[in-house]
Design an enzyme around this catalytic site. Structure first.
Site, PDB file in Angstrom:
ATOM      1  CB  ALA A  61      -0.876  -0.019   1.242  1.00 12.06           C
ATOM      2  N   GLY A 100       0.657  -5.102   1.060  1.00 13.26           N
ATOM      3  CA  GLY A 100      -0.458  -5.185   0.112  1.00 13.26           C
ATOM      4  C   GLY A 100      -0.035  -5.824  -1.210  1.00 13.26           C
ATOM      5  CD  GLU A 103      -2.575  -7.709   2.766  1.00 12.51           C
ATOM      6  OE1 GLU A 103      -2.284  -6.523   2.509  1.00 12.51           O
ATOM      7  OE2 GLU A 103      -3.320  -8.039   3.688  1.00 12.51           O
ATOM      8  CD  GLU A 123       1.136  -5.682   5.568  1.00 12.44           C
ATOM      9  OE1 GLU A 123       2.023  -6.504   5.890  1.00 12.44           O
ATOM     10  OE2 GLU A 123       0.450  -5.804   4.532  1.00 12.44           O
TER      11      GLU A 123
END
Ligand SMILES: CCCCCCCC/C=C\C=C\CC(=O)SCCNC(=O)CCNC(=O)[C@H](O)C(C)(C)COP(=O)(O)OP(=O)(O)OC[C@H]1O[C@@H](n2cnc3c(N)ncnc32)[C@H](O)[C@@H]1OP(=O)(O)O
Length: 708
Positions: A61, A100, A103, A123
């Site tokens: 992210a 992310g 993910e 994270e």
């Protein structure tokens, strides 16, 4: 954005394009959503490959978006759309797939990685958890213990380990996108029923309750007050105990608490501060982007005591040729053995070959004649260092950079001993030098920007967080430590115990309290410095002058312990008691408590109750106040430099963002008010008097950090 193209007639190739790391910004997420839709609607497309531009899959992210008004399509439905697609979706992972990014790859039906790729869910290091389904999919894919390890530590794994764990399906040494395209063609048309991770049952973990209780205990111990690791355990537990949809709900709840927390802000600030310190500048106009470092192929180290040995190892591990000089034969023999042991252990840890052949040892300083850069690491004594610098100035080849590993001495004075003062800088390593991440690169008024650039670049190559700082007593780190230590001593005089002070600091998040650290590093180190500064008076005198030096409050407690031969762990006694000299486990020492009581009586001091809040405010705010003074003098270019030094060199808890960031979190007005309060009570302690920069910031309502 994300680029869509049709390759090999039937494969939809989606390329993530958001340099430098293809972070999943709002624009990129929108691009992915659009490209996936296109691929799924196009009848020519039988399978889809998702890859990243410029050799990196995705750095996760976009951290810069956090704390802003986040727009664009959210990650979770985007990843669900990929997973539920009826055409095979294959992630082609080069470089990094992190957070992310991983993910997103876990939402794909297959993952092909290049052998040099790194994967992970870091994270937790940003105060978060993998909240785009990562905490629910990974345990389903690789089992609870392995997923818990990755998610709670945030460690990156190699492609080989990812293959072994089952995170990726294939590893290639060749072109990853080509391999993924070929692979996707081979599975086109096959059923995808068994490839959607969210539909997998979580592998059964025996003794689930006991397993998670133990895991939580371990995580809480190592987290030292950080909340994200604990939430990560709770999220993985949800994966192990709940159906996927409920697990996702729990993941979201836990993330909501973390996302807006001060700890997440502090950790994300540290991420950027770590990178910002590389963009150094000096008051004389030197800058990281305009100063070209000199090449360094051969480095030399003078003095093979503890620091010199560590520096030699760190240089050799960087791949440089190293000339190691020690004039005392016995010390040289011991050093050779110690260095090769350290290199061997390091190689075993890294699974690499040891590199002792890169080191040439000598008893003669003339051996450094060919070195591009010399690091002097002799005993911390100005007269000795002056002599070495005069010799180096004669011996070294023209243009060689001369560095000193002093922790406090005047760089400019040492430079004045040489013919080329512009080539002299400090390289302040932290013990053990081959392990500790921090390096203070100290420039004097005459150091050239090329010299600073060369030392900074060498530090980076050595894997250090290098911070450029100006020349003053103790530079940044040790200068700020002085008022912190002073306050700890004063608190003992006023009624505290080492245990109480250490407990307060450890509860705050330091790995060790100030007195335990003092025992570990040796009380004699500071004693020697204080003696050289003329602060030490032998024996305990009484009366008002006994605890005043140079017009300010002084505590002789450390000196008195040293007079008793209590040097800390090495003598088995210091602020604490150890079972033997060299022992590591500290115990309360009744002798020390009686000694403190007698001392107070002799000095006419009445013990009072000191609480944890006072310990924190006096020790930490005095340290922070010195930080403001350092900023005001331009010794550090910005608060990030100070924060990086404290987080990477002094054990400041990362989830509190470094001392200057912490001051901003507490509120500068509050810090100033508490300092004023304590200074009124202790007017003979100038370190408690708020410095003018702090006063000005409070008066103007300005902040030190834009993130706050
Ligand atoms: C109410 C609750 C709502 C919650 C909704 C939120 C839902 C969110 C859902 C999911 C969340 C996912 C979380 C994440 O993915 S967090 C990000 C996880 N990723 C990382 O931690 C990776 C960070 N990056 C790195 O480790 C490295 O940068 C690496 C990718 C390995 C590349 O290393 P290197 O080549 O050494 O390059 P630099 O580190 O110097 O980086 C180059 C510049 O790029 C900037 N950068 C890097 N990563 C990011 C990122 N993820 N976002 C933004 N910017 C990033 C980095 O800062 C450098 O720039 P600069 O020098 O200007 O600082």
């Amino acid at each position: 954005m994300a680029q869509f193209s049709l390759v090999s007639a039937s494969v939809g190739l989606i390329t993530l394009q958001n340099p430098p790391v293809n972070a999943l910004s709002a624009v990129l997420r929108q691009g992915i959503v659009d490209a996936v839709e296109k691929a799924l609607c196009d009848p020519k497309v039988k399978s889809v490959v998702i890859c990243g531009q410029n050799g990196i899959f995705c750095g996760g992210a976009d951290i810069r978006e956090f704390g802003t008004n986040m727009r664009g399509p959210p990650l979770i439905p985007m990843i669900h759309a990929i997973e539920s697609a009826n055409k095979p979706m294959v992630a082609a992972i080069e470089g990094s797939a992190l957070g992310g990014g991983l993910e997103l790859a876990l939402g794909c039906h297959y993952r092909i990685a290049h052998s040099q790729a790194r994967l992970g869910l870091p994270e937790v290091t940003l105060g978060l958890l993998p909240a785009a389904g990562g905490s629910q999919r990974l345990p389903r894919l690789i089992g609870v213990p392995a997923a818990l390890n990755l998610i709670t530590t945030g460690r990156h794994v190699t492609a080989a380990e990812a293959l072994q764990l089952g995170i990726v399906d294939q590893v290639t040494d060749h072109n990853t996108v080509d391999a993924a395209v070929k692979f996707s063609q081979s599975v086109a048309g096959q059923s995808l029923d068994g490839r959607r991770i969210s539909t997998y049952p979580c592998p059964v973990q025996p003794n689930l309750d006991a397993f998670f209780e133990e895991a939580m205990l371990k995580v809480r111990q190592s987290a030292r007050g950080a909340i994200a690791p604990v939430a990560c355990v709770q999220a993985v537990r949800a994966a192990a105990t709940l159906p996927y949809a409920q697990g996702m709900k729990r993941e979201k709840e836990l993330m909501a608490t973390l996302f807006t927390s001060g700890q997440a802000r502090a950790l994300q600030y540290c991420f950027f501060a770590q990178r910002a310190v590389g963009r150094w500048s000096t008051p004389s106009g030197g800058r990281w982007d305009t100063s070209k470092p000199r090449p360094v192929h051969t480095a030399a180290v003078i003095g093979l005591g503890t620091m010199g040995r560590g520096i030699t190892v760190a240089l050799a591990q960087t791949g440089l040729s190293v000339v190691a000089v020690e004039t005392q034969v016995k010390q040289l023999t011991e050093a050779k053995q110690a260095v090769s042991g350290m290199l061997e252990r390091g190689a075993t840890r890294r699974g690499a070959a040891p590199t002792p052949d890169r080191i040439t040892y000598s008893e003669n300083i003339q051996a450094v004649a060919g070195a591009d850069l010399v690091i002097e690491a002799v005993f911390e004594d100005m007269a000795l260092k002056e002599k070495v610098f005069r010799q180096l100035s004669d011996v070294c080849k023209p243009g060689a950079l001369l560095c000193t590993n002093t922790s406090a001495l005047d760089i400019d004075h040492l430079a004045s001993q040489t013919r080329n003062p512009e080539l002299v800088v400090g390289m302040h390593f932290f013990a053990p030098a081959h392990v500790m991440k921090l390096l203070e690169v100290v420039y004097g008024p005459r150091s050239s920007s090329q010299a600073v650039a060369t030392a900074m670049q060498l530090g980076k190559k050595m894997g250090k967080i290098s911070v450029a700082v100006g020349n003053c007593r103790g530079f940044v780190g040790n200068r700020m430590l002085k008022p912190y230590l002073e306050q700890a001593f004063f608190l003992l005089e006023e009624g505290a115990t080492p245990e109480l002070v250490d407990r307060a600091l450890e509860d705050f998040g330091f790995p060790m309290g100030v007195f335990k650290v003092s025992d570990l590093s040796g009380l004699d180190v500071g004693w020697r410095v204080r003696k050289a500064d003329g602060m030490v008076e032998s024996g305990l005198s009484t009366g008002p002058s006994a605890r005043i030096r140079q017009g300010r409050r002084y505590s002789p407690l450390g000196d008195l312990l040293c007079e008793q031969g209590r040097f800390g762990q090495k003598t088995g006694r210091g602020w604490y008691l150890y079972d033997k000299p060299g022992g590591r486990v500290s115990k309360s020492d009744p002798w020390l408590h009686s000694f403190l009581e007698e001392y107070r009586v002799q000095q006419g001091l009445v013990a009072r109750r000191v609480d944890q809040q006072e310990v924190l405010e006096r020790c930490l705010f005095a340290l922070i106040n010195e930080g403001f003074q350092i900023l005001e003098e331009g010794i550090a270019a910005g608060p990030e430099d100070i924060d990086a030094i404290y987080v990477f060199g002094y054990g400041w808890p990362r989830h509190r963002g470094g001392p200057m960031f912490y001051a901003g979190m507490v509120g500068l007005a509050k810090v100033m008010e508490r300092l004023d309060h304590y200074h009124q009570a202790h007017p003979d302690e100038p370190s408690l008097q708020p410095c003018s920069l702090l006063r000005r910031l409070v008066a103007s309502g300005k902040k030190l950090h834009s993130q706050l």
